[in-house]
Design a protein around this motif. Structure first.
Motif, PDB file in Angstrom:
ATOM      1  N   ASP A   1       0.847  -1.198   0.000  1.00 36.10           N
ATOM      2  CA  ASP A   1       0.000   0.000   0.000  1.00 36.10           C
ATOM      3  C   ASP A   1       0.882   1.248   0.000  1.00 36.10           C
ATOM      4  O   ASP A   1       1.824   1.348   0.796  1.00 36.10           O
TER       5      ASP A   1
ATOM      6  N   GLY B   1       0.328   3.937   1.226  1.00 32.66           N
ATOM      7  CA  GLY B   1       0.249   4.587   2.529  1.00 32.66           C
ATOM      8  C   GLY B   1       1.392   4.238   3.445  1.00 32.66           C
ATOM      9  O   GLY B   1       1.617   4.917   4.453  1.00 32.66           O
TER      10      GLY B   1
ATOM     11  N   GLY C   1       4.966   9.002   2.512  1.00 32.67           N
ATOM     12  CA  GLY C   1       4.695  10.219   1.754  1.00 32.67           C
ATOM     13  C   GLY C   1       5.343  10.309   0.393  1.00 32.67           C
ATOM     14  O   GLY C   1       5.063  11.236  -0.367  1.00 32.67           O
TER      15      GLY C   1
ATOM     16  N   THR D   1       4.858   9.412  -2.637  1.00 40.63           N
ATOM     17  CA  THR D   1       3.828   8.867  -3.518  1.00 40.63           C
ATOM     18  C   THR D   1       3.512   9.844  -4.643  1.00 40.63           C
ATOM     19  O   THR D   1       3.744  11.055  -4.514  1.00 40.63           O
TER      20      THR D   1
ATOM     21  N   ALA E   1       0.668  10.901  -5.407  1.00 39.15           N
ATOM     22  CA  ALA E   1      -0.329  11.848  -4.896  1.00 39.15           C
ATOM     23  C   ALA E   1       0.318  13.058  -4.240  1.00 39.15           C
ATOM     24  O   ALA E   1      -0.275  14.146  -4.190  1.00 39.15           O
ATOM     25  N   ASN E   2       1.549  12.891  -3.760  1.00 42.64           N
ATOM     26  CA  ASN E   2       2.282  14.000  -3.142  1.00 42.64           C
ATOM     27  C   ASN E   2       3.285  14.641  -4.099  1.00 42.64           C
ATOM     28  O   ASN E   2       4.172  15.395  -3.664  1.00 42.64           O
TER      29      ASN E   2
ATOM     30  N   GLU F   1      -3.386   4.585   1.378  1.00 39.40           N
ATOM     31  CA  GLU F   1      -3.510   5.712   0.444  1.00 39.40           C
ATOM     32  C   GLU F   1      -3.801   5.252  -0.976  1.00 39.40           C
ATOM     33  O   GLU F   1      -3.352   5.868  -1.941  1.00 39.40           O
TER      34      GLU F   1
ATOM     35  N   VAL G   1      -5.838   5.246  -4.118  1.00 44.03           N
ATOM     36  CA  VAL G   1      -6.791   6.181  -4.714  1.00 44.03           C
ATOM     37  C   VAL G   1      -7.992   5.405  -5.239  1.00 44.03           C
ATOM     38  O   VAL G   1      -7.836   4.485  -6.049  1.00 44.03           O
TER      39      VAL G   1
ATOM     40  N   TYR H   1     -11.540   1.975   1.953  1.00 45.29           N
ATOM     41  CA  TYR H   1     -11.067   1.124   3.047  1.00 45.29           C
ATOM     42  C   TYR H   1     -12.214   0.578   3.894  1.00 45.29           C
ATOM     43  O   TYR H   1     -12.085   0.409   5.107  1.00 45.29           O
TER      44      TYR H   1
END
Length: 786
Positions: free
Chosen positions: A214, A216, A220, A222, A224-225, A313, A315, A319
């Protein structure tokens, strides 16, 4: 025969006994004199020689060789021979050691998401992307994605999300009313060893397990960041899949090594047992986070939500736990299971003291073609260690102690090569080996991490201060370690080849490597992207950390070899024992302390002590040990007689009193250890100035040093227990073991801790008494030679 005749016979035998004892005395004096005469001054500075030699860094060359071909356990004998040949090239005596072990290899697999009518709505490829920049990911010679020892099967069922698949996660599912019986469980990697994911799911009635990574858990780093994925940035490639073993390893009822030969070596025609105490009976597949997302999305709004720490995390996935309603998973896994040869490669430089051995080890097998970090950073560094120490020998340096390098096979499957070797050579290893240093994945990042038996901590810190940290700031490895880790050397659990040495044989061990940390990219553990190209461009540009690892390991072996007295800190060890005990003591319920202990229980404990003393003696086979056992046995008998006489007048002991006595014994041991270390330092100083002493004083000094080295060499063995841990008899160490519910993570004073966790008061008393007696036995050794 008359009395006169008997007397004549006695007188006739006396000259024989006289010459016998004279011969022994002469041999001992000759030996001591030779030891005295053999202390020649080195012709060079060995530390400077190693550091200078390793300024030429060939680690990149060795890494490229090891990562150019697939080398799954039990395959690629050519790489076995190449490793042996490199050791021989650098002046080492070599051996190839074969074991025949039970293993699985991948054949085929599939994973399909079905709708309520049984129609396929999504198929996962279960493959990683080929990347044009990375040659290791391209072609038809990569290893398929699979999890070894996963059972063959074709199952179709509803599925649920179970977080990390820990014991507490399954307990929460029950509390939330989610039944996993006859369902496929989807879990994310992390927190515990993956084999225990399977054990816990199987115990709850699950029919299959799917494991993914994952984002997550990527701290950090990732997309997404804003971080780009490998090969364009430091983030995880979203098609990355973590292969691995799902052997139960340190779980309840399980043991490392060949699951068909638990506790004995898989060599020759040996009996084999059902392996399922250590491996599962349900199919298991690994999957990337990209390919698991469409499956988990179907759980959105179905079933309860877990707590916040169940959220990763991904997308598109909310969960929810499930179970899936209206969708099924079809999981198919097929592997071949066979008895397969594996090959360990050993290299030796014989020292003056053949019965004092230092081992540096690493495994050679990898799940993928590359394996640049795991294990081949360690393999490359091991060749560099061979080159450095071999050149030192060639230059005329004489090693005081024997050094052995070991390239194990089958580690990834369940520590196969090291465990079978340790079981096969158990008595010889316990008698001779001083310490084991483990590299495994020597370089996965830029941050030094150390785990060790505390008796080695001082040595690890000292030698780290001699090696430059390769960032241009002029720091040593120790400066960096202090800055980044706060000087914390962790205790050892399991998951690598040190396990058999420390936790089964009682040999001081250390695990050494550079791990990912602040500023490092994601390490693609057990994935095709753990490649030479990744290492060259992201992991270790210039292979400078490989070089630092080689310098550090070479100097550790050298320093432990060259000192007259073993460079161990008993004080560090015993202080750690007290600290670990305080942590366990805090977990014992207060209401237990006043509970009485029956006299029957006390008698059973006394009998167990004698048996374990014999086992500890067998583990060391030392002169001081046999004397120690005789003395303790006499002391025990006299005390036992006294107790019998006073039986009617004494009070029934309580758990609290036993706890106090154990703590007191450990504290006394720690106090004595501080003095013992001071005395050891003084002896080393006297030895360094030995030329100022009279010849007989020098010989007497050598006798005292030899005795003290015996205590240091076998000190760790005092903390072995002959029956092993509760329901885990393979694990003999009473201070260090892998957690029974975590696998990788270490647990200290495991016997006491597990008994408290289980609410078992009698077992808690037993393990407190075992700890107390081990402390007294160790204390006796320090006193007798102090």
């Amino acid at each position: 025969m008359t009395y006169e005749t008997k007397r004549h016979e006695v007188h006739r035998r006396k000259p024989g006994r006289f010459w016998y004892y004279s011969a022994i005395t002469g041999f001992v004096l000759t030996f001591l004199l030779l030891c005295y005469l053999d202390e020649a001054k080195p012709i060079l500075d060995p530390v400077e020689h190693i550091l200078n030699l390793l300024e030429q860094n060939y680690a990149e060359q060795w890494s490229k060789k090891y990562t150019a071909e697939t080398h799954l356990a039990g395959t690629n004998y050519g790489l076995v021979e190449w490793t042996r040949d490199k050791f021989e090239e650098y002046g080492w005596k070599t051996t190839i050691d074969t074991y025949d072990v039970y293993m699985s290899h991948p054949e085929s697999n599939s994973l399909n998401l079905l709708d309520s009518d049984g129609q396929v709505v999504y198929s996962a490829s279960l493959k990683e992307d080929e990347i044009s920049e990375d040659p290791s990911t391209r072609g038809n010679d990569t290893v398929p994605t699979f999890l070894s020892y996963a059972a063959n099967g074709n199952v179709t069922a509803q599925y649920v999300y179970a977080n990390y698949g820990r014991m507490e996660d399954f307990a929460l599912l029950k509390k939330l009313g989610v039944d996993v019986n006859d369902k496929i469980v989807i879990v994310r990697y992390g927190k515990i060893f993956r084999g225990l994911n399977v054990k816990f799911a199987q115990d709850e009635g699950a029919v299959g397990v799917l494991i993914y990574s994952d984002p997550g858990d990527d701290l950090g780093l990732t997309p997404a960041n804003g971080y780009k994925q490998y090969p364009h940035g430091p983030a995880r490639q979203d098609s990355s899949i973590q292969r691995g073993s799902v052997q139960f390893l340190g779980g309840v009822g399980a043991a490392p090594g060949d699951p068909t030969t638990p506790g004995y070596a898989s060599k020759g025609d040996v009996p084999r047992v059902d392996p399922h105490a250590s491996i599962g009976k349900i199919p298991v597949l690994p999957i990337s986070y990209r390919e698991v997302t469409p499956i988990l999305e179907k759980l959105n709004d179905k079933g309860p939500m877990g707590p916040r720490d169940w959220m990763g995390e991904l997308v598109g996935f909310n969960y929810n736990i499930g179970p899936s309603d209206g969708n099924l998973l079809n999981m198919y896994s097929n592997q071949t299971f066979n008895i397969t040869p594996i090959w360990n490669v050993y290299a030796e430089i014989e020292g003056k003291r053949k019965d004092e051995v230092i081992i540096i080890g690493n495994h050679r097998d990898a799940w993928i073609k590359g394996g640049a970090g795991d294990p081949n950073s360690g393999s490359a560094a091991l060749i560099e260690v061979a080159r450095a120490l071999g050149d030192l020998k060639k230059a005329g340096y004489q090693f005081k102690r024997t050094i052995i390098l070991q390239s194990f096979d089958g580690e990834e499957y369940g520590l196969l090569g090291s465990t079978e070797f340790g079981e096969y050579q158990a008595q010889d290893l316990k008698r001779k080996v001083i310490a084991y240093f483990n590299m495994d994945a020597a370089v996965e990042g830029r941050h030094l991490r150390l785990g060790a038996s505390p008796i080695l901590n001082r040595l690890l810190r000292k030698v780290a201060s001699w090696v430059p940290y390769p960032d241009g700031r002029g720091l040593s490895l120790y400066d960096h370690f202090l800055e980044e880790s706060g000087d914390r050397i962790s205790n050892l659990g399991s998951g690598s080849d040190y396990t058999v040495f420390l936790e089964h044989l009682g040999i001081p061990s250390a695990d050494i490597g550079f791990r990912p940390g602040r500023g490092d990219g994601i390490y693609h553990y057990h994935s095709n992207y753990d490649s030479f190209w990744w290492m060259s461009n992201f992991g270790d540009k210039g292979f400078v950390f490989h070089n630092a690892a080689a310098k550090y390991l070479s100097l550790l072996a050298l320093e432990l070899s060259r000192k007259k007295l073993l460079d161990f800190s008993v004080e560090d060890y015993t202080c750690a024992l007290v600290s670990y005990f305080s942590q366990i003591e805090a977990k014992i319920p207060h209401e237990w302390l006043q509970l009485p202990i029956s006299h029957h229980t006390a008698r059973k404990l006394r009998k167990s002590k004698d048996k374990n003393d014999r086992f500890v003696l067998d583990a060391s086979q030392s002169v001081f040990g046999s004397y120690q056992f005789r003395k303790e046995s006499l002391d025990h008998r006299s005390k036992h007689h006294k107790h019998q006489v006073q039986h009617k007048h004494r009070h029934t002991p309580t758990l609290g009193k036993i706890l106090d006595k154990t703590r007191h014994s450990l504290q006394e041991l720690s106090s004595r250890a501080a003095l013992f270390d001071d005395e050891t330092t003084l002896l080393q100083e006297q030895y360094d100035k030995r030329k100022q002493l009279h010849v007989f004083d020098r010989i007497w000094l050598l006798i005292k040093i030899a005795n003290r080295n015996l205590v240091l060499k076998y000190f760790e063995r005092n903390f072995l227990y002959h029956r092993g841990l509760h329901k885990r008899p393979w694990f003999k160490h009473i201070v260090f073991a892998s957690g029974r519910y975590t696998g990788y993570a270490g647990q200290t004073w495991p016997g006491i801790g597990e008994a408290v966790e289980d609410g078992d008061i009698k077992r808690t008393v037993k393990w407190l008494d075992i700890a107390k007696h081990a402390a007294k036995r160790a204390h006796f050794a320090l006193d007798y030679y102090g």
